[in-house]
Design an enzyme around this catalytic site. Structure first.
Site, PDB file in Angstrom:
ATOM      1  NE  ARG A 169     -24.311  -8.057   4.875  1.00  0.00           N
ATOM      2  CZ  ARG A 169     -23.971  -7.132   4.090  1.00  0.00           C
ATOM      3  NH1 ARG A 169     -22.804  -6.547   4.166  1.00  0.00           N
ATOM      4  NH2 ARG A 169     -24.778  -6.392   3.618  1.00  0.00           N
TER       5      ARG A 169
ATOM      6  CB  SER B 229      -7.821  10.530   1.387  1.00  0.00           C
ATOM      7  OG  SER B 229      -8.752  10.392   2.323  1.00  0.00           O
TER       8      SER B 229
ATOM      9  CG  ASP C 173     -21.902   4.542   9.882  1.00  0.00           C
ATOM     10  OD1 ASP C 173     -20.819   4.401   9.820  1.00  0.00           O
ATOM     11  OD2 ASP C 173     -22.933   4.841   8.980  1.00  0.00           O
TER      12      ASP C 173
ATOM     13  CG  MET D 246     -17.739   2.353   1.526  1.00  0.00           C
ATOM     14  SD  MET D 246     -18.159   3.488   3.007  1.00  0.00           S
ATOM     15  CE  MET D 246     -18.582   4.945   2.451  1.00  0.00           C
ATOM     16  NE  ARG D 247     -19.906  -6.125   1.415  1.00  0.00           N
ATOM     17  CZ  ARG D 247     -20.962  -6.314   0.989  1.00  0.00           C
ATOM     18  NH1 ARG D 247     -21.585  -5.571   0.140  1.00  0.00           N
ATOM     19  NH2 ARG D 247     -21.496  -7.533   1.211  1.00  0.00           N
TER      20      ARG D 247
ATOM     21  CD  GLU E 236     -13.578  11.896   6.964  1.00  0.00           C
ATOM     22  OE1 GLU E 236     -13.121  10.619   6.874  1.00  0.00           O
ATOM     23  OE2 GLU E 236     -14.492  12.443   6.342  1.00  0.00           O
TER      24      GLU E 236
ATOM     25  CG  HIS F  64     -20.294   8.130   9.700  1.00  0.00           C
ATOM     26  ND1 HIS F  64     -20.547   7.440   8.633  1.00  0.00           N
ATOM     27  CD2 HIS F  64     -21.137   9.066  10.110  1.00  0.00           C
ATOM     28  CE1 HIS F  64     -21.631   7.727   8.141  1.00  0.00           C
ATOM     29  NE2 HIS F  64     -21.939   8.727   9.157  1.00  0.00           N
TER      30      HIS F  64
HETATM   31  C1  GAR Z   1     -14.262   9.168   4.259  1.00  0.00           C
HETATM   32  O1  GAR Z   1     -14.782  10.524   4.231  1.00  0.00           O
HETATM   33  C2  GAR Z   1     -14.927   8.262   5.360  1.00  0.00           C
HETATM   34  O2  GAR Z   1     -15.116   9.070   6.811  1.00  0.00           O
HETATM   35  C3  GAR Z   1     -16.204   7.627   4.935  1.00  0.00           C
HETATM   36  O3  GAR Z   1     -15.624   7.239   3.478  1.00  0.00           O
HETATM   37  C4  GAR Z   1     -14.844   8.350   3.056  1.00  0.00           C
HETATM   38  C5  GAR Z   1     -13.593   7.446   2.589  1.00  0.00           C
HETATM   39  O4  GAR Z   1     -12.813   8.217   2.034  1.00  0.00           O
HETATM   40  N1  GAR Z   1     -16.755   6.622   5.418  1.00  0.00           N
HETATM   41  C6  GAR Z   1     -17.930   6.338   5.680  1.00  0.00           C
HETATM   42  O5  GAR Z   1     -18.918   6.927   5.264  1.00  0.00           O
HETATM   43  C7  GAR Z   1     -17.983   5.105   6.772  1.00  0.00           C
HETATM   44  N2  GAR Z   1     -19.772   5.011   7.013  1.00  0.00           N
HETATM   45  P1  GAR Z   1     -11.156   7.851   1.906  1.00  0.00           P
HETATM   46  O6  GAR Z   1     -11.168   6.475   1.352  1.00  0.00           O
HETATM   47  O7  GAR Z   1     -10.325   8.848   1.165  1.00  0.00           O
HETATM   48  O8  GAR Z   1     -10.519   7.643   3.392  1.00  0.00           O
END
Ligand code: GAR
Length: 201
Positions: free
Chosen positions: A72, A20, A152, A97-98, A181, A116
């Site tokens: 990695r 999103s 982060d 998320m990697r 966000e 974040h």
């Molecule tokens: C979001 O809330 C973003 O801030 C978080 O993952 C979600 C992804 O949502 N990111 C983290 O936690 C990074 N450490 P999205 O796929 O709908 O953008």
């Protein structure tokens, strides 16, 4: 004398899920005066919903499943091969998320940003909405920051704050934070693309 316009910065978005935030960046980049264009969306998961969404916008997509790589570094070499084709100026992590190696983050220092869902440096890592409630915080928020080797971590570009209200649940907080966000990520990317936010030190 003819006006000289800066070319739009090329941006690759890295995702792991629904995307999103990616969509918010794609939408912003459609404005003629936005200083960046999205040149590709990459996922470390083949089934990330955001890949389909990006394709419907006519944006190049690619995935490399991290589980197919023994390390990695091996995964990042495959990612770098894709980036070489897209030639991005900036990488925007959007729910990617990697954990990236220090070698990769150093290579992209000042040119890679992340969003974040917390007021960093508070609540790094996962489950930030639960953590905010457990800590009894009075406010919560989200942060766009330059990526440095720590998870982060890295200099903040923009933050948005929301009050925590009685009765809030992780879901209600997630919903309110996500609105913020989607507002600040395009703003922060524009600042970086224009050179108004930098990270060199
Ligand atoms: C979001 O809330 C973003 O801030 C978080 O993952 C979600 C992804 O949502 N990111 C983290 O936690 C990074 N450490 P999205 O796929 O709908 O953008």
């Amino acid at each position: 004398m003819s006006a000289v316009t800066d070319p739009k910065k090329r941006v690759a978005i890295l995702i792991s899920g629904r995307g999103s935030n990616m969509e918010a960046l794609i939408a912003a980049a459609k404005a003629p005066d936005y200083p960046a264009q999205i040149v590709g969306v990459f996922s470390n998961k083949p089934d990330a919903g955001g890949l389909r969404t990006a394709a419907t916008h006519g944006i190049a997509t690619a995935w490399r499943w991290h589980k197919d790589y023994p390390s990695r570094t091996g995964f990042e070499l495959a990612l770098s091969d894709v980036l070489r084709l897209w030639r991005p100026d900036i990488i925007a992590l959007a729910g990617f998320m990697r954990i990236l190696t220090p070698e990769f983050t150093e290579k992209w220092k000042g040119r890679m940003i992340n969003i974040h869902p917390s007021l960093l440096p508070k609540h790094r890592g996962l489950h930030t909405h639960e953590a905010v409630l457990a800590a009894g915080d009075k406010e919560h928020g989200c942060t766009v920051h330059f990526v440095s080797p720590g998870v982060d971590e890295g200099p903040t570009i923009l933050q948005a704050r929301v009050p925590v209200i009685p009765g809030d649940t992780p879901d209600s907080l997630a919903e309110r934070i996500l609105v913020e966000e989607h507002r600040i990520y395009p703003e922060a990317l524009a600042l970086v693309a224009r050179g108004a936010a930098t990270y060199t030190g």
